[in-house]
Structures are given as C-alpha cells and as structure tokens.
Design an enzyme around this catalytic site. Structure first.
Site, PDB file in Angstrom:
ATOM      1  N   GLY A  33       3.374  -4.629   8.944  1.00  0.00           N
ATOM      2  CA  GLY A  33       3.303  -3.180   9.130  1.00  0.00           C
ATOM      3  C   GLY A  33       2.104  -2.500   8.501  1.00  0.00           C
ATOM      4  N   THR A  34       0.969  -3.167   8.526  1.00  0.00           N
ATOM      5  CA  THR A  34      -0.247  -2.496   8.035  1.00  0.00           C
ATOM      6  C   THR A  34      -1.359  -2.635   9.064  1.00  0.00           C
ATOM      7  OG1 THR A  34      -1.996  -2.466   6.354  1.00  0.00           O
ATOM      8  CG2 THR A  34      -0.826  -4.564   6.633  1.00  0.00           C
TER       9      THR A  34
ATOM     10  N   ALA B 144       9.259  -4.368  11.961  1.00  0.00           N
ATOM     11  CA  ALA B 144       9.536  -5.073  10.704  1.00  0.00           C
ATOM     12  C   ALA B 144      11.017  -5.427  10.540  1.00  0.00           C
ATOM     13  CB  ALA B 144       9.070  -4.219   9.521  1.00  0.00           C
TER      14      ALA B 144
ATOM     15  N   HIS C  93      -1.625   1.198  -4.338  1.00  0.00           N
ATOM     16  CA  HIS C  93      -2.022   2.603  -4.133  1.00  0.00           C
ATOM     17  C   HIS C  93      -1.176   3.572  -4.966  1.00  0.00           C
ATOM     18  CE1 HIS C  93      -4.077   1.713  -0.004  1.00  0.00           C
ATOM     19  NE2 HIS C  93      -4.776   1.303  -1.039  1.00  0.00           N
TER      20      HIS C  93
ATOM     21  N   CYS D 145       0.085  21.059 -16.124  1.00  0.00           N
ATOM     22  CA  CYS D 145       0.768  20.300 -17.170  1.00  0.00           C
ATOM     23  C   CYS D 145       1.582  21.235 -18.074  1.00  0.00           C
ATOM     24  CB  CYS D 145      -0.282  19.548 -17.993  1.00  0.00           C
ATOM     25  SG  CYS D 145       0.421  18.624 -19.358  1.00  0.00           S
TER      26      CYS D 145
ATOM     27  N   CYS E 290      -0.833  13.908 -16.053  1.00  0.00           N
ATOM     28  CA  CYS E 290      -1.756  14.989 -16.391  1.00  0.00           C
ATOM     29  C   CYS E 290      -3.181  14.453 -16.273  1.00  0.00           C
ATOM     30  CB  CYS E 290      -1.503  15.490 -17.809  1.00  0.00           C
ATOM     31  SG  CYS E 290      -2.656  16.807 -18.259  1.00  0.00           S
TER      32      CYS E 290
ATOM     33  N   ASP F 177       5.899   4.978  -1.614  1.00  0.00           N
ATOM     34  CA  ASP F 177       7.271   5.504  -1.595  1.00  0.00           C
ATOM     35  C   ASP F 177       8.202   4.812  -2.597  1.00  0.00           C
ATOM     36  OD1 ASP F 177       7.891   3.049  -0.281  1.00  0.00           O
ATOM     37  OD2 ASP F 177       7.533   3.962   1.681  1.00  0.00           O
TER      38      ASP F 177
ATOM     39  N   CYS G  67      -0.364  20.912 -21.662  1.00  0.00           N
ATOM     40  CA  CYS G  67      -1.741  21.362 -21.964  1.00  0.00           C
ATOM     41  C   CYS G  67      -2.308  22.253 -20.864  1.00  0.00           C
ATOM     42  CB  CYS G  67      -2.650  20.161 -22.196  1.00  0.00           C
ATOM     43  SG  CYS G  67      -3.156  19.343 -20.676  1.00  0.00           S
TER      44      CYS G  67
ATOM     45  N   GLN H 140       0.839  -1.205   0.000  1.00  0.00           N
ATOM     46  CA  GLN H 140       0.000   0.000   0.000  1.00  0.00           C
ATOM     47  C   GLN H 140       0.869   1.249   0.000  1.00  0.00           C
ATOM     48  OE1 GLN H 140      -3.243  -0.879   3.231  1.00  0.00           O
ATOM     49  NE2 GLN H 140      -1.487  -2.200   3.507  1.00  0.00           N
TER      50      GLN H 140
HETATM   51  P1  OAD Z   1      -1.256   2.700   8.856  1.00  0.00           P
HETATM   52  O1  OAD Z   1      -0.584   3.968   9.249  1.00  0.00           O
HETATM   53  O2  OAD Z   1      -2.736   2.644   8.891  1.00  0.00           O
HETATM   54  O3  OAD Z   1      -0.732   1.523   9.775  1.00  0.00           O
HETATM   55  C1  OAD Z   1       0.644   1.323  10.029  1.00  0.00           C
HETATM   56  C2  OAD Z   1       0.779   0.027  10.799  1.00  0.00           C
HETATM   57  O4  OAD Z   1       2.176  -0.206  10.963  1.00  0.00           O
HETATM   58  C3  OAD Z   1       0.169   0.048  12.196  1.00  0.00           C
HETATM   59  O5  OAD Z   1      -0.620  -1.113  12.361  1.00  0.00           O
HETATM   60  C4  OAD Z   1       1.375   0.046  13.131  1.00  0.00           C
HETATM   61  O6  OAD Z   1       1.139  -0.699  14.319  1.00  0.00           O
HETATM   62  C5  OAD Z   1       2.410  -0.649  12.287  1.00  0.00           C
HETATM   63  N1  OAD Z   1       3.798  -0.281  12.586  1.00  0.00           N
HETATM   64  C6  OAD Z   1       4.303   0.903  13.061  1.00  0.00           C
HETATM   65  N2  OAD Z   1       5.639   0.856  13.139  1.00  0.00           N
HETATM   66  C7  OAD Z   1       6.012  -0.382  12.715  1.00  0.00           C
HETATM   67  C8  OAD Z   1       7.262  -1.058  12.538  1.00  0.00           C
HETATM   68  N3  OAD Z   1       8.417  -0.447  12.813  1.00  0.00           N
HETATM   69  N4  OAD Z   1       7.238  -2.318  12.075  1.00  0.00           N
HETATM   70  C9  OAD Z   1       6.079  -2.963  11.773  1.00  0.00           C
HETATM   71  N5  OAD Z   1       4.870  -2.371  11.914  1.00  0.00           N
HETATM   72  C10 OAD Z   1       4.837  -1.107  12.368  1.00  0.00           C
HETATM   73  O7  OAD Z   1      -0.679   2.328   7.421  1.00  0.00           O
HETATM   74  P2  OAD Z   1      -1.276   1.371   6.299  1.00  0.00           P
HETATM   75  O8  OAD Z   1      -1.907   0.174   6.889  1.00  0.00           O
HETATM   76  O9  OAD Z   1      -0.201   1.176   5.301  1.00  0.00           O
HETATM   77  O10 OAD Z   1      -3.647   4.956   1.557  1.00  0.00           O
HETATM   78  O11 OAD Z   1      -2.389   2.322   5.694  1.00  0.00           O
HETATM   79  C11 OAD Z   1      -3.122   1.918   4.602  1.00  0.00           C
HETATM   80  C12 OAD Z   1      -3.441   3.070   3.697  1.00  0.00           C
HETATM   81  O12 OAD Z   1      -4.096   4.097   4.423  1.00  0.00           O
HETATM   82  C13 OAD Z   1      -2.252   3.785   3.100  1.00  0.00           C
HETATM   83  O13 OAD Z   1      -1.736   3.151   1.954  1.00  0.00           O
HETATM   84  C14 OAD Z   1      -2.813   5.105   2.716  1.00  0.00           C
HETATM   85  C15 OAD Z   1      -3.670   5.377   3.939  1.00  0.00           C
HETATM   86  O14 OAD Z   1      -4.787   6.136   3.703  1.00  0.00           O
HETATM   87  C16 OAD Z   1      -3.444   5.731   0.471  1.00  0.00           C
HETATM   88  O15 OAD Z   1      -2.558   6.535   0.387  1.00  0.00           O
HETATM   89  C17 OAD Z   1      -4.421   5.495  -0.639  1.00  0.00           C
END
Ligand code: OAD
Length: 252
Positions: A193-194, A237, A123, A152, A131, A108, A155, A105
């Site tokens: 890490g999500t 992680a 994402h 742009c 554009c 970067d 355009c 997701q």
């Molecule tokens: P979040 O910020 O929602 O969650 C980050 C997760 O990483 C949390 O569950 C933390 O506990 C965990 N975390 C923090 N530090 C860590 C570490 N050092 N090692 C492992 N885990 C760690 O981020 P995402 O789940 O990626 O969407 O968020 C999903 C989407 O929400 C993103 O892609 C973004 C946002 O809106 C878009 O940009 C479309």
C-alpha cells in the site's frame, strides 16, 4: 506469482520486513495521499501553493499557521478511525516470525495499536505534539481541542506534530534502527500500500531483490517497484493479508 507463493514465503521466513504506506490504512477510511480520492489530488491549496510546499519544513518556519491548517485537515480525515484487518494480520505475522519489523510511512499509529511492537514510524506520529523551543511534549487522542496554530502551554512557542514535513531530515535514531536491521538482512521483504516514492522505502525492496531475497508487493496499482519484486499481488491490503494468514494458519 500468487497468494500461495506469498503465503509459503511468509510461512517459512525466520525474518520479515513489512514496508507499509497509506494503502494499509485505506480500509480504515483514511484517504491516501495520492491516487483516486487522495488528499493531494486537489489542484493546490487556497493559498495557491502545492500541498507539498504547504506541508514543508520551510513553510512551517515562515508561516506555521499555513502548515497547521493542512495538518489539521489530515488529522480531521483520520479522526475516529480505527486500525483494520490488514494491521491486525501484520501484527499476527510478527508474533509467528522470529524476527519481524514494520517500516511504515503512516503517521496514524495504527500498527502499534494493532499489536505490532517492532515498528519504525519513519515519518512520525501525528498524535505526538512537540514544542519547537522547549522540551514540552504531549500525546493527544485527536486535535479537537487544539487551536488552529497551537502554542506551548509552558513557553508559548509554536507547537508542532512529531511528523516529518517535506524537506526535513528523517529522525536519525529511526534511520539508525533501520540501518541496523537491514544490515542483518531479511528472509522476505513485503511492500504494502505505498506508491514507493522515497529512496528509503524503495531501497530495501530493490536491494533485497538484487541480492536474491524474495520480495512481495501488495498494491492494486503498479508502482516503481512492481517489475522488480518476485511476487506481485494486485490486491487490496486486507484481502491479500487475510488470504495469506488464512493459508498459513487455517484455523485462525
Ligand atoms: P500514497 O498515497 O502515495 O500511495 C498510496 C498507495 O496505496 C497507492 O500506491 C495506492 O495504489 C495504494 N492503495 C490504495 N488503496 C489500497 C488498498 N486498499 N490496499 C493496498 N494498497 C492500496 O501513500 P504513501 O506511499 O504512503 O509523507 O505516501 C508516502 C508519503 O507521502 C506519506 O507518508 C506522506 C506523503 O507525503 C509524510 O507525511 C511525510
């Protein structure tokens, strides 16, 4: 429920799916979206909007300068950062696993820079600029030279980053690759890490768990999938992935 079990699963897997989120890039100094120190922790925006509304497709249609303001903020938070040992470990695991994919997701681009080749950046990528009217697209290293609401050069329509805004559809070709790979199945599914909020992120883990496929979660905090996985590592992680790699390849 241990790092030894996770290592044994990955050592013997002929195929693996890594599902990653902002926590994987935390060690690069990039703030997560949610949780302590997260970009979304503030109470709304200067405009009195929820950050999800400021970063939405409909806001971008109506007031692109508002959306760009917060996209610039996210980009500034990433500027100068580099991939870390967690990205490198995932790339190393891809090289030793016959079939391996990363579903991320993160916008970067660090998985590819670290050497992963099978990456579904569902994402998008913040460094790709498109554009909204013509076919112009560009790769930028950072946004230092971009106007607050850039237009742009060909355009003059508003530009946008190649990222999925709230309320927008996922890119169809990436969803199709994900479907194709999920249909083949994986020997192990690892979520790292999500906060596991979206169905296309939780689905592959929960579906694997239901069919008896081993699943691993690496996250210091509990999430929506924590009780479903076979191995839960409440660790950061880098610590977990370096620990796994050193058990699989003790000499490296
Ligand atoms: P979040 O910020 O929602 O969650 C980050 C997760 O990483 C949390 O569950 C933390 O506990 C965990 N975390 C923090 N530090 C860590 C570490 N050092 N090692 C492992 N885990 C760690 O981020 P995402 O789940 O990626 O969407 O968020 C999903 C989407 O929400 C993103 O892609 C973004 C946002 O809106 C878009 O940009 C479309």
């Amino acid at each position: 429920m241990s790092i030894e079990q996770a290592s044994a699963l990955l050592a013997s897997a002929r195929s693996a799916l890594f599902i990653t989120g902002a926590g994987v890039s935390a060690a690069s100094g990039i703030p997560t979206y949610r949780g302590i120190g997260g970009l979304y922790s503030e109470k709304g925006t200067d405009e009195g909007l929820a950050i999800e509304d400021a970063l939405s497709g409909w806001m971008f249609q109506r007031s692109p300068e508002v959306t760009w303001k917060y996209i610039h903020q996210i980009e500034r938070a990433c500027r100068g950062a580099r991939f870390n040992a967690a990205h490198a470990a995932i790339a190393r695991l891809e090289r030793r696993t016959p079939r391996c994919w990363v579903l991320t997701q993160n916008v970067d681009g660090f998985h590819r820079i670290a050497g992963s080749t099978n990456v579904i950046d569902i994402h998008g990528d913040i460094r790709r600029i498109l554009c909204t009217r013509c076919t112009y697209e560009a790769h930028v290293d950072d946004y230092a030279h971009l106007a607050p609401c850039p237009s742009c050069p060909e355009c003059a329509a508003v530009l946008r980053p190649d990222v999925v805004l709230f309320g927008e559809m996922l890119p169809l070709e990436k969803v199709e690759i994900l479907r194709r790979e999920l249909a083949q199945g994986f020997d192990v599914v690892v979520s790292i890490g999500t906060s596991s909020l979206f169905p296309y992120i939780t689905g592959p883990v929960l579906e694997a768990a239901r069919s008896g496929v081993p699943t691993v979660e690496i996250n210091p905090e509990e999430t929506t999938i924590s009780t479903a996985v076979s191995v839960r590592l409440p660790m950061r992680a880098v610590e977990a992935l370096e620990g796994i790699l050193s058990r699989i390849e003790p000499s490296s």
